[in-house]
Write a protein that holds these residues in place. Structure first.
Motif, PDB file in Angstrom:
ATOM      1  N   TYR A   2     -13.326  26.478  13.873  1.00 25.19           N
ATOM      2  CA  TYR A   2     -14.433  25.686  14.594  1.00 25.19           C
ATOM      3  C   TYR A   2     -15.720  26.020  14.383  1.00 25.19           C
ATOM      4  O   TYR A   2     -16.177  27.280  14.627  1.00 25.19           O
ATOM      5  CB  TYR A   2     -13.906  25.883  16.148  1.00 25.19           C
ATOM      6  N   TYR A   9      -8.641  17.068  12.279  1.00 29.61           N
ATOM      7  CA  TYR A   9      -9.947  17.169  12.610  1.00 29.61           C
ATOM      8  C   TYR A   9     -10.137  16.867  14.161  1.00 29.61           C
ATOM      9  O   TYR A   9      -9.566  15.795  14.383  1.00 29.61           O
ATOM     10  CB  TYR A   9     -10.670  16.494  11.450  1.00 29.61           C
ATOM     11  N   TRP A  10     -11.200  17.537  14.529  1.00 26.30           N
ATOM     12  CA  TRP A  10     -11.488  17.243  15.945  1.00 26.30           C
ATOM     13  C   TRP A  10     -13.086  17.322  15.856  1.00 26.30           C
ATOM     14  O   TRP A  10     -13.786  18.305  15.346  1.00 26.30           O
ATOM     15  CB  TRP A  10     -11.102  17.951  16.933  1.00 26.30           C
ATOM     16  N   LYS A  11     -13.838  16.553  16.776  1.00 26.87           N
ATOM     17  CA  LYS A  11     -15.397  16.519  16.959  1.00 26.87           C
ATOM     18  C   LYS A  11     -15.346  17.344  18.332  1.00 26.87           C
ATOM     19  O   LYS A  11     -14.976  16.667  19.274  1.00 26.87           O
ATOM     20  CB  LYS A  11     -16.230  15.538  16.496  1.00 26.87           C
ATOM     21  N   LEU A  12     -15.879  18.268  18.613  1.00 31.22           N
ATOM     22  CA  LEU A  12     -16.250  18.928  19.798  1.00 31.22           C
ATOM     23  C   LEU A  12     -17.789  19.158  20.091  1.00 31.22           C
ATOM     24  O   LEU A  12     -18.394  19.398  19.089  1.00 31.22           O
ATOM     25  CB  LEU A  12     -15.491  20.172  20.078  1.00 31.22           C
ATOM     26  N   ASP A  47     -17.231  20.846  14.447  1.00 28.53           N
ATOM     27  CA  ASP A  47     -16.259  20.243  13.727  1.00 28.53           C
ATOM     28  C   ASP A  47     -15.310  21.508  13.712  1.00 28.53           C
ATOM     29  O   ASP A  47     -15.493  22.727  13.821  1.00 28.53           O
ATOM     30  CB  ASP A  47     -16.516  20.164  12.226  1.00 28.53           C
ATOM     31  N   LEU A 100      -7.173  21.803  23.895  1.00 30.86           N
ATOM     32  CA  LEU A 100      -6.579  21.908  22.691  1.00 30.86           C
ATOM     33  C   LEU A 100      -5.919  23.258  22.370  1.00 30.86           C
ATOM     34  O   LEU A 100      -4.802  23.218  21.781  1.00 30.86           O
ATOM     35  CB  LEU A 100      -7.688  21.822  21.521  1.00 30.86           C
ATOM     36  N   GLU A 118     -12.241  20.561  26.791  1.00 27.17           N
ATOM     37  CA  GLU A 118     -11.586  19.501  25.512  1.00 27.17           C
ATOM     38  C   GLU A 118     -10.968  20.842  24.508  1.00 27.17           C
ATOM     39  O   GLU A 118      -9.882  20.791  24.359  1.00 27.17           O
ATOM     40  CB  GLU A 118     -12.495  18.788  24.809  1.00 27.17           C
TER      41      GLU A 118
END
Length: 180
Positions: A99, A40-43, A125, A57, A53
Motif C-alpha cells: 500500500y 488493486y484498491w484505491k484508498l 494504491d 480489507l 476501508e
C-alpha cells in the motif's frame, strides 16, 4: 475510482527507474491484471491510520501483520544495494500486499506469456500479487516511496529468485492461469 496505470515494458536495459513503455504504448487494463491474479484498491492514504476501508480489507483478507518502509537514499541503509535486490526477478510463497502511503514506485509482473507488465503505483494504491508470480520492484526517478507492507500471519521476507519453477507454489500459480 481512479484506475491504476499499467503497460507492457520495452526490452531496454536503461535505468530501471524509467517508465520503459513500448512505442507505441501498450496499456494493460485492471481486468487483465486480475486475470493473472493481481488485485488493486484505491484508498485514502491520508487517513491510513484510521481508515475504515483499509480496516475492512485487512479483516476480510486476514492481513494481521503490518509495517511501514520508507525507501529513499537518506532513509534506507544500503539504498542502492536494496534497490538492486528488489529488482531481481523473484517469487514468494505468500501473496505480496503493498500500500503506497507517499511517493511513487513500480511493480513489474510477468504475464501468461512471460512478458513484463509495469504497474505504476502512487499514493493510495494498494496492490496484491499472488504467491508464485514472478515479479520485481523499483522506484521511479523521484527515488522515494513510503509503503505499508501487509501479511497474513507472520511476515515472510524470503524471496526466491528465478528460476524457481520447481516450487509447488509456482506450479499452483501456473495451473491457476491455465484454468482462468
Amino acid at each position: 475510482m481512479t484506475q491504476i496505470e499499467a503497460w507492457y515494458m520495452d526490452e531496454s536495459t536503461e535505468d530501471q527507474r524509467l517508465p520503459h513503455r513500448l512505442e507505441p504504448n501498450k496499456p494493460v487494463s485492471l481486468e487483465d491484471l486480475q486475470k493473472i491474479g493481481v488485485f488493486y484498491w484505491k484508498l485514502n492514504a491520508d487517513i491510513y491510520e484510521n481508515d475504515p476501508e483499509l480496516q475492512r480489507l485487512r479483516e476480510e483478507r486476514g492481513y494481521s501483520y503490518m509495517d511501514i518502509i520508507t525507501i529513499h537514499p537518506d532513509k534506507l541503509p544500503n539504498y542502492e544495494d536494496k534497490l538492486k535486490m528488489f529488482y531481481e526477478e523473484h517469487l514468494h510463497l505468500d501473496d505480496e500486499i503493498r500500500y503506497i502511503l507517499e511517493g511513487r514506485a513500480y511493480f513489474d509482473v510477468r504475464d501468461k506469456n512471460d512478458g513484463w507488465i509495469r504497474i505504476a503505483m502512487t499514493k493510495g494504491d494498494l496492490i496484491t500479487l499472488p504467491a508464485g508470480i514472478y515479479h520485481r520492484f523499483t522506484l521511479d526517478e523521484t527515488n522515494y516511496t513510503k509503503a505499508m507492507r501487509l501479511f497474513v500471519g507472520e511476515p515472510v521476507w524470503k524471496a526466491y529468485n528465478r528460476p524457481a519453477d520447481d516450487f509447488e507454489i509456482r506450479q499452483k500459480y501456473v495451473k491457476s492461469l491455465k484454468c482462468s
